[in-house]
Design an enzyme around this catalytic site. Structure first.
Site, PDB file in Angstrom:
ATOM      1  N   THR A   7      38.314  41.239  39.257  1.00 31.64           N
ATOM      2  CA  THR A   7      39.045  39.961  39.363  1.00 31.64           C
ATOM      3  C   THR A   7      39.908  39.755  38.118  1.00 31.64           C
ATOM      4  O   THR A   7      41.081  39.379  38.205  1.00 31.64           O
ATOM      5  CB  THR A   7      38.056  38.784  39.516  1.00 31.64           C
ATOM      6  OG1 THR A   7      37.257  39.024  40.666  1.00 31.64           O
ATOM      7  CG2 THR A   7      38.780  37.458  39.668  1.00 31.64           C
TER       8      THR A   7
ATOM      9  N   TRP B  42      42.777  42.265  38.115  1.00 23.78           N
ATOM     10  CA  TRP B  42      43.805  41.908  39.109  1.00 23.78           C
ATOM     11  C   TRP B  42      44.854  40.975  38.469  1.00 23.78           C
ATOM     12  O   TRP B  42      46.037  41.059  38.778  1.00 23.78           O
ATOM     13  CB  TRP B  42      43.140  41.204  40.301  1.00 23.78           C
ATOM     14  CG  TRP B  42      44.118  40.760  41.351  1.00 23.78           C
ATOM     15  CD1 TRP B  42      44.569  41.490  42.411  1.00 23.78           C
ATOM     16  CD2 TRP B  42      44.774  39.485  41.450  1.00 23.78           C
ATOM     17  NE1 TRP B  42      45.456  40.764  43.152  1.00 23.78           N
ATOM     18  CE2 TRP B  42      45.600  39.518  42.590  1.00 23.78           C
ATOM     19  CE3 TRP B  42      44.747  38.318  40.691  1.00 23.78           C
ATOM     20  CZ2 TRP B  42      46.386  38.437  42.990  1.00 23.78           C
ATOM     21  CZ3 TRP B  42      45.528  37.237  41.091  1.00 23.78           C
ATOM     22  CH2 TRP B  42      46.337  37.312  42.216  1.00 23.78           C
ATOM     23  N   HIS B  43      44.385  40.126  37.559  1.00 19.08           N
ATOM     24  CA  HIS B  43      45.306  39.159  36.956  1.00 19.08           C
ATOM     25  C   HIS B  43      46.276  39.795  35.979  1.00 19.08           C
ATOM     26  O   HIS B  43      47.331  39.232  35.693  1.00 19.08           O
ATOM     27  CB  HIS B  43      44.518  38.036  36.252  1.00 19.08           C
ATOM     28  CG  HIS B  43      43.974  37.027  37.210  1.00 19.08           C
ATOM     29  ND1 HIS B  43      42.790  37.207  37.870  1.00 19.08           N
ATOM     30  CD2 HIS B  43      44.464  35.836  37.628  1.00 19.08           C
ATOM     31  CE1 HIS B  43      42.567  36.162  38.656  1.00 19.08           C
ATOM     32  NE2 HIS B  43      43.562  35.313  38.532  1.00 19.08           N
ATOM     33  N   GLY B  44      45.928  40.933  35.436  1.00 23.14           N
ATOM     34  CA  GLY B  44      46.870  41.564  34.514  1.00 23.14           C
ATOM     35  C   GLY B  44      46.306  42.821  33.905  1.00 23.14           C
ATOM     36  O   GLY B  44      45.084  42.977  33.778  1.00 23.14           O
TER      37      GLY B  44
ATOM     38  N   PHE C 116      51.468  38.255  38.215  1.00 25.00           N
ATOM     39  CA  PHE C 116      50.329  38.906  38.854  1.00 25.00           C
ATOM     40  C   PHE C 116      50.778  39.606  40.115  1.00 25.00           C
ATOM     41  O   PHE C 116      50.035  40.172  40.793  1.00 25.00           O
ATOM     42  CB  PHE C 116      49.219  37.888  39.147  1.00 25.00           C
ATOM     43  CG  PHE C 116      48.910  37.051  37.931  1.00 25.00           C
ATOM     44  CD1 PHE C 116      48.822  37.647  36.684  1.00 25.00           C
ATOM     45  CD2 PHE C 116      48.755  35.686  38.030  1.00 25.00           C
ATOM     46  CE1 PHE C 116      48.568  36.889  35.550  1.00 25.00           C
ATOM     47  CE2 PHE C 116      48.493  34.921  36.905  1.00 25.00           C
ATOM     48  CZ  PHE C 116      48.409  35.523  35.671  1.00 25.00           C
TER      49      PHE C 116
END
Lengths: 357, 457
Positions: free
Chosen positions: B311, B314-316, B457
């Protein structure tokens, strides 16, 4: 409920569509008088520009600049921002004590170092036996910001920093002679009619003659200073007055139209009436005092209004604006021999000195 | 193209709305598809091709999975490799090169690949579609226009919510268009846009000011941390509101993505209320396939760590995002192990705990490097002999006080409850919406600060 939904759709869709149609077919201005800038034009369409994303980026700017009644929208924003959300400034512009001003904070040591480096290079390159003086003009935030709860630079620290960096020059203090009333309410600059005592102290420190005999002439034109457009507020305009005497009436000017340029007085920025605004090199000569002293004045726009008042002590004053001419090239245009040298800069310019070279 | 731009509001949207509602029903998806491709191409002209290839692969593999069930596993693996490969290449290549260089002392040049806008969102959507087809939970879409419309639909294309195919499959083929839906959609869109322009952008200014300030103090660090936490909430939830509103106007029901996360009494609850579509996606496609909670304790802890690391990632493509994810994993494990039952005993303390934990998490999230994570968190607690207050912090606190209060109040359900209790004329709401649109327009015409966080993102 049904009626509410109909009304919602009609109002919002109607608003969006009517502004869109106005956007598409309305007349577009090329220049914003209030912001004093050229507005973005519809970008050129080519395959390469579209594929590179350049077209869309420029269109975004165009869409904002070409928006109908731009000034009215900007005004709505400032009233909401400061009136409803109680924010103290809008894009750094604030209103206090009847004055408009722009936050100048914090003191930027890198910028001061840059200015000092440029001045020191000039000293080393051109000024061997000259008497060198330095005057720092406080911007009006010094008399306005802190008192009204706005961020304010530490002007004493600023002065000390510059004095230490400019240790090759004789510092002339003028801050004690100035007050908020000596500045235009809607503009960044100071008023010429309030500067006689300031000019007298500078002349006296440099050992130059000075006369206090001036006639004050008030221009019959409204002066909307630079902050009016930037703030988007509706403000009472200032008025400009200027000082004349026999010396100033006979002064010959090279590099500008006149000591007081009446065409510029009617233009977009009336303060440019003083020596026709920003020019790289301007020379003022007194034909009746051909053999007198000479002054080389390194300056920004604040000096345009005070420099004429120093003419009583000099046969020639050369004003140099380092934003428009490189200090490396000055030797080709200016004779520094036997001239007094004065660096006269506002704190605004020193704190944002990157344009000087 | 940004929703919060003049070009979207006064050029793109009116044209699309007029065309969409003028054409007959069976052309509506084509209009949506063309306008969505234009919307995407406005910011990424060359990368429309990448998205189109992704759609075609998803379309073909979906049909093959149904027609050739014997080999559907092969098709699924092909899909996973294709979609995750593209995401990995565009988003994570330089991250891995950089880390290999650091660990092995190499100097492999970075590829400096531009991140395609919204790739994380549309990749997750096409993944959910193919996995659901593989599982037999949805039928493969035979009409490529319908599938492409689902993936590219501009309201949710670049920042979610991550709409699941099964949630809109029926609506892609047949949906209701009504004045009520359009009115509801407009209402939601204008409120979302207001959250973005009038609150998120303004709070974002404080964060920018803080970053360049040389006059930092403990107070300024806390103002920054709180401002960023509110900024990201209003920015992202505002965007989700706009997406849901636009979807509604076009006849779609997108899932809710936020449900007042800052009123949570535990981090477990927070993640049920924050970015719901992402949480659900990881739950359904990673956590449960790994065994979820129906495994032994060690494996359960492992599953939680994997899901939250992913998670974060996924954001960066940066370590601070991974740490951010693991930070939540640790908190969730602690809560599941013993803390939840204690939190239930005090509402006040549980709220304080959640807000503190979340504010610190967003300080980690918004740092640009690991040393900055330490500096920023240290700054909150006065590390480095920071003064408690500074002139600049006090000025901005005074200047942004009303916005702070409005944002804190607006992050709770209180305004909604008050509005439903406050019986006023039915004509008031449309007028309020129009006034909001006028003010938003004014901010856009005069505005310069208009970033959008979730684009990256």
């Amino acid at each position: 409920m049904k009626r509410k939904n109909y009304l919602t759709v009609c109002l919002i869709a109607g608003f969006l569509l009517s502004i869109s149609v106005w956007n598409a077919f309305g007349r577009k201005a090329d220049y914003s008088e209030s912001e004093r800038r050229v507005l973005a034009k519809f970008p050129e369409v080519t395959t390469e520009r579209v594929l590179s994303g350049k077209f869309s980026a420029e269109f975004e700017e165009y869409a904002v600049d070409a928006f109908p009644m731009r000034d009215m929208w900007r005004r709505v924003k400032v009233y909401v921002k400061t009136g409803i959300f109680a924010q103290k400034d809008n894009n750094g512009i604030y209103q206090a004590d009847g004055h408009l001003s722009k936050l100048e904070y914090p003191m930027n040591e890198k910028m001061l170092e840059h200015a000092i480096r440029v001045f020191a290079n000039i000293k080393q390159k051109y000024l061997k036996d000259n008497e060198v003086y330095f005057v720092m003009i406080p911007d009006k935030n010094r008399y306005l910001a802190e008192e009204n709860g706005y961020l304010s630079m530490d002007y004493d620290a600023f002065t000390e920093y510059m004095k230490q960096g400019m240790d090759f020059a004789n510092y002339i203090e003028i801050a004690d002679l100035l007050s908020l009333d000596d500045y235009y309410k809607t503009d960044t600059h100071w008023k010429q009619e309030s500067l006689v005592d300031v000019a007298e102290r500078i002349a006296s420190e440099m050992g130059a003659e000075f006369t206090q005999e001036y006639d004050v002439t008030k221009l019959n034109l409204p002066f909307n200073g630079v902050y009016v457009g930037q703030s988007a507020l509706v403000c009472k305009p200032d008025t400009i007055s200027y000082l004349t005497n026999d010396v100033l009436e006979r002064v010959e000017v090279e590099g500008a139209k006149a000591v007081y340029d009446m065409d510029k007085a009617k233009g977009k920025d009336a303060y440019e009436m003083f020596l026709s605004g920003n020019q790289p090199i301007i020379t003022m000569r007194d034909p009746k005092n051909a053999a007198g002293r000479r002054l080389i004045l390194f300056r920004d726009s604040f000096a345009s209004s005070i420099a004429p008042l120093l003419m009583s002590g000099y046969s020639e004053i050369v004003l140099i604006d380092l934003r428009y001419i490189s200090s490396d090239k000055l030797g080709q245009y200016v004779d520094f021999e036997n001239a007094d040298i004065l660096f006269m800069y506002s704190t605004l310019m020193l704190n944002n000195s990157l344009g000087m070279n | 193209m940004l929703f919060s731009s003049i070009s979207f509001l006064y050029y793109f949207l009116p044209c699309v709305l007029v065309l969409y509602f003028l054409v007959p029903r069976h052309f509506k998806n084509i209009i949506l598809l063309i306008s969505s491709l234009f919307f995407y191409a406005w910011g990424e002209p060359r990368l429309v091709l990448l998205m189109s290839v992704t759609i075609v692969i998803g379309y073909v593999l979906g049909i093959l999975m149904e027609k050739d069930a014997k080999h559907k596993r092969v098709y699924l693996i092909t899909a996973l490799i294709s979609f995750l490969g593209a995401l990995g290449y565009f988003k994570y290549t330089d991250f891995f090169i950089d880390n290999i260089n650091t660990v092995a002392g190499l100097s492999i040049p970075l590829l400096k690949i531009a991140l395609p806008i919204g790739i994380s969102f549309y990749t997750f959507q096409i993944l959910s579609y193919t996995i659901d087809v593989y599982r037999g939970q949805v039928k493969a879409q035979k009409n490529v226009i319908h599938l492409a419309t689902y993936i590219t639909m501009f309201p949710q294309l670049i920042a979610g919510p991550i709409v699941r195919y099964k949630d809109v499959a029926i609506q892609l083929e047949s949906r209701e268009h009504s004045i009520d839906n359009v009115a509801l959609g407009i209402r939601r869109f204008v409120f979302g846009l207001s959250k973005k322009i009038l609150i998120a952008n303004v709070l974002g200014e404080i964060c920018e000011t803080f970053r360049v300030s040389n006059d930092k103090s403990v107070l300024f660090y806390w103002m920054y941390a709180i401002a960023f936490s509110l900024h990201i909430y209003f920015d992202f939830s505002g965007y989700s509101d706009m997406a849901i509103g636009l979807g509604k106007a076009f006849g779609f029901d997108f899932m809710e993505n936020f449900n007042y996360p800052y009123i949570s009494k535990s981090i477990t609850e927070f993640w049920r209320r924050w970015h719901i579509s992402l949480g659900n996606w990881f739950r359904d496609y990673v956590y449960i396939p790994l065994g979820g909670s129906r495994v032994d304790t060690a494996r359960h802890l492992f599953n939680i760590l994997v899901v939250w690391m992913l998670t974060g990632f996924w954001h960066g493509a940066a370590w601070n995002f991974i740490i951010w994810g693991l930070y939540f994993a640790i908190l969730l494990v602690i809560e599941k192990t013993f803390l939840l039952k204690h939190l239930e005993q005090s509402k006040v303390l549980s709220h304080v705990y959640v807000l503190l934990a979340v504010v610190i998490s967003f300080v980690i999230f918004n740092a640009t490097s690991l040393p900055q994570v330490l500096t920023d968190i240290g700054g909150l607690f006065g590390r480095g002999n920071l003064p408690f207050v500074s002139e600049e912090a006090l000025y901005y606190l005074r200047s942004y006080a009303v916005i702070f209060v409005l944002a804190m109040f607006g992050a709770t359900p209180i305004p909604k409850r008050l509005a439903s209790k406050w019986k006023i004329s039915q004509y008031a709401e449309p007028v309020v919406l129009l006034l909001l649109l006028v003010v938003i327009t004014a901010y856009l015409v005069d505005g310069s600060f208009n970033p959008f966080l979730y684009f990256r993102f």
